[in-house]
Design a protein around this motif. Structure first.
Motif, PDB file in Angstrom:
ATOM      1  N   GLU A   1       1.060  -0.960  -0.466  1.00  0.00           N
ATOM      2  CA  GLU A   1       0.311   0.002   0.058  1.00  0.00           C
ATOM      3  C   GLU A   1       0.598   1.046   0.024  1.00  0.00           C
ATOM      4  OE1 GLU A   1      -2.819   1.657   3.164  1.00  0.00           O
ATOM      5  OE2 GLU A   1      -3.278   0.213   2.197  1.00  0.00           O
ATOM      6  N   ARG A   2       1.710   1.118   0.600  1.00  0.00           N
ATOM      7  CA  ARG A   2       2.826   2.412   0.922  1.00  0.00           C
ATOM      8  C   ARG A   2       4.288   2.113   1.239  1.00  0.00           C
ATOM      9  NH1 ARG A   2       0.861   4.710   5.433  1.00  0.00           N
ATOM     10  NH2 ARG A   2       1.629   3.485   6.416  1.00  0.00           N
ATOM     11  N   MET A   3       5.381   2.255  -0.041  1.00  0.00           N
ATOM     12  CA  MET A   3       6.666   2.279   0.727  1.00  0.00           C
ATOM     13  C   MET A   3       7.469   3.014  -0.214  1.00  0.00           C
ATOM     14  SD  MET A   3       8.323  -1.315  -0.857  1.00  0.00           S
ATOM     15  CE  MET A   3       9.716  -1.635  -0.570  1.00  0.00           C
TER      16      MET A   3
ATOM     17  N   GLY B   1      14.052   7.324   7.064  1.00  0.00           N
ATOM     18  CA  GLY B   1      12.466   8.262   7.896  1.00  0.00           C
ATOM     19  C   GLY B   1      10.435   7.327   7.365  1.00  0.00           C
ATOM     20  N   GLY B   2      11.454   6.639   5.836  1.00  0.00           N
ATOM     21  CA  GLY B   2      10.118   6.558   5.535  1.00  0.00           C
ATOM     22  C   GLY B   2       8.930   5.738   6.388  1.00  0.00           C
ATOM     23  N   ARG B   3       8.046   5.612   5.589  1.00  0.00           N
ATOM     24  CA  ARG B   3       7.213   4.900   6.106  1.00  0.00           C
ATOM     25  C   ARG B   3       6.963   3.647   5.152  1.00  0.00           C
ATOM     26  NH1 ARG B   3       5.563   5.074  11.080  1.00  0.00           N
ATOM     27  NH2 ARG B   3       3.445   4.002  10.575  1.00  0.00           N
ATOM     28  N   TRP B   4       6.176   2.237   5.745  1.00  0.00           N
ATOM     29  CA  TRP B   4       5.791   1.375   4.493  1.00  0.00           C
ATOM     30  C   TRP B   4       4.751   0.410   5.044  1.00  0.00           C
ATOM     31  CZ3 TRP B   4       5.839  -3.305   6.861  1.00  0.00           C
ATOM     32  CH2 TRP B   4       6.721  -3.826   8.274  1.00  0.00           C
ATOM     33  N   ARG B   5       3.938  -0.091   4.636  1.00  0.00           N
ATOM     34  CA  ARG B   5       2.817  -0.715   4.779  1.00  0.00           C
ATOM     35  C   ARG B   5       1.934  -1.203   3.967  1.00  0.00           C
ATOM     36  NH1 ARG B   5      -1.916   0.218   8.070  1.00  0.00           N
ATOM     37  NH2 ARG B   5      -3.982  -0.326   6.854  1.00  0.00           N
ATOM     38  N   PHE B   6       2.381  -3.044   4.365  1.00  0.00           N
ATOM     39  CA  PHE B   6       2.068  -4.271   3.629  1.00  0.00           C
ATOM     40  C   PHE B   6       0.488  -4.239   4.155  1.00  0.00           C
ATOM     41  CE2 PHE B   6       7.292  -4.265   3.066  1.00  0.00           C
ATOM     42  CZ  PHE B   6       6.984  -3.412   2.249  1.00  0.00           C
ATOM     43  N   ILE B   7       0.030  -5.507   3.388  1.00  0.00           N
ATOM     44  CA  ILE B   7      -1.573  -5.774   3.675  1.00  0.00           C
ATOM     45  C   ILE B   7      -1.041  -7.329   3.295  1.00  0.00           C
ATOM     46  CG2 ILE B   7      -3.636  -6.172   3.527  1.00  0.00           C
ATOM     47  CD1 ILE B   7      -3.795  -2.771   3.304  1.00  0.00           C
ATOM     48  N   ASP B   8      -0.933  -7.850   3.865  1.00  0.00           N
ATOM     49  CA  ASP B   8      -1.039  -9.641   3.426  1.00  0.00           C
ATOM     50  C   ASP B   8      -1.969 -10.463   3.682  1.00  0.00           C
ATOM     51  OD1 ASP B   8       0.107 -12.291   2.964  1.00  0.00           O
ATOM     52  OD2 ASP B   8       1.460 -12.462   4.843  1.00  0.00           O
ATOM     53  N   ARG B   9      -2.651 -10.618   2.481  1.00  0.00           N
ATOM     54  CA  ARG B   9      -4.169 -11.817   3.276  1.00  0.00           C
ATOM     55  C   ARG B   9      -4.329 -12.740   2.820  1.00  0.00           C
ATOM     56  NH1 ARG B   9      -5.940  -7.360  -1.543  1.00  0.00           N
ATOM     57  NH2 ARG B   9      -7.009  -5.664   0.077  1.00  0.00           N
ATOM     58  N   GLY B  10      -3.529 -13.604   3.924  1.00  0.00           N
ATOM     59  CA  GLY B  10      -3.461 -14.826   4.712  1.00  0.00           C
ATOM     60  C   GLY B  10      -4.630 -15.724   4.395  1.00  0.00           C
TER      61      GLY B  10
ATOM     62  N   GLN C   1      -3.840  -9.535   7.442  1.00  0.00           N
ATOM     63  CA  GLN C   1      -3.351  -8.783   8.132  1.00  0.00           C
ATOM     64  C   GLN C   1      -2.261  -7.793   7.701  1.00  0.00           C
ATOM     65  OE1 GLN C   1      -1.321 -12.445   9.661  1.00  0.00           O
ATOM     66  NE2 GLN C   1      -2.800 -13.117  10.272  1.00  0.00           N
ATOM     67  N   TRP C   2      -2.005  -7.140   8.080  1.00  0.00           N
ATOM     68  CA  TRP C   2      -1.017  -5.717   8.315  1.00  0.00           C
ATOM     69  C   TRP C   2       0.196  -5.532   8.683  1.00  0.00           C
ATOM     70  CZ3 TRP C   2      -0.529  -1.618  11.258  1.00  0.00           C
ATOM     71  CH2 TRP C   2      -1.833  -2.220  12.376  1.00  0.00           C
ATOM     72  N   PHE C   3       0.891  -5.222   8.020  1.00  0.00           N
ATOM     73  CA  PHE C   3       2.484  -5.186   9.110  1.00  0.00           C
ATOM     74  C   PHE C   3       2.993  -3.147   8.778  1.00  0.00           C
ATOM     75  CE2 PHE C   3       3.083  -9.058   7.618  1.00  0.00           C
ATOM     76  CZ  PHE C   3       2.593  -9.947   9.032  1.00  0.00           C
TER      77      PHE C   3
END
Length: 84
Positions: free
Chosen positions: A59-61, A66-75, A80-82
């Motif tokens: 979703e975001r990388m 200082g950057g941010r990231w967001r992964f959505i792991d569709r199990g 679940q998201w990280f």
């Protein structure tokens, strides 16, 4: 050996904690430096090795300091998201 389609890496890794908020992981990879970097910063490639045989949405990388990231792991049992 583990294969991500781009490179081969040995299973053994060196871990070190320099502070209580920092963790260093070192692994030797048989690939050009540019390909290793690409595997860590390109969302289309991160999807190939981060997920565990299910859909991963990057979703975001932002890989800058200082950057941010967001992964959505569709199990298998729901999403679940990280993020960091």
């Amino acid at each position: 050996m583990t294969s991500f389609g781009l490179m081969r890496a040995s299973v053994a890794a060196t871990l070190a904690a320099s502070t209580d908020r920092e963790l260093w992981i070192q692994r030797r990879v048989d690939a050009p430096r540019e390909r290793v970097w690409e595997a860590l910063v390109e969302p289309r490639i991160v999807r190939l090795w981060w997920s565990r045989n299910h859909e991963l949405v990057v979703e975001r990388m932002n890989v800058r300091r200082g950057g941010r990231w967001r992964f959505i792991d569709r199990g298998f049992e729901g999403s679940q998201w990280f993020e960091g």
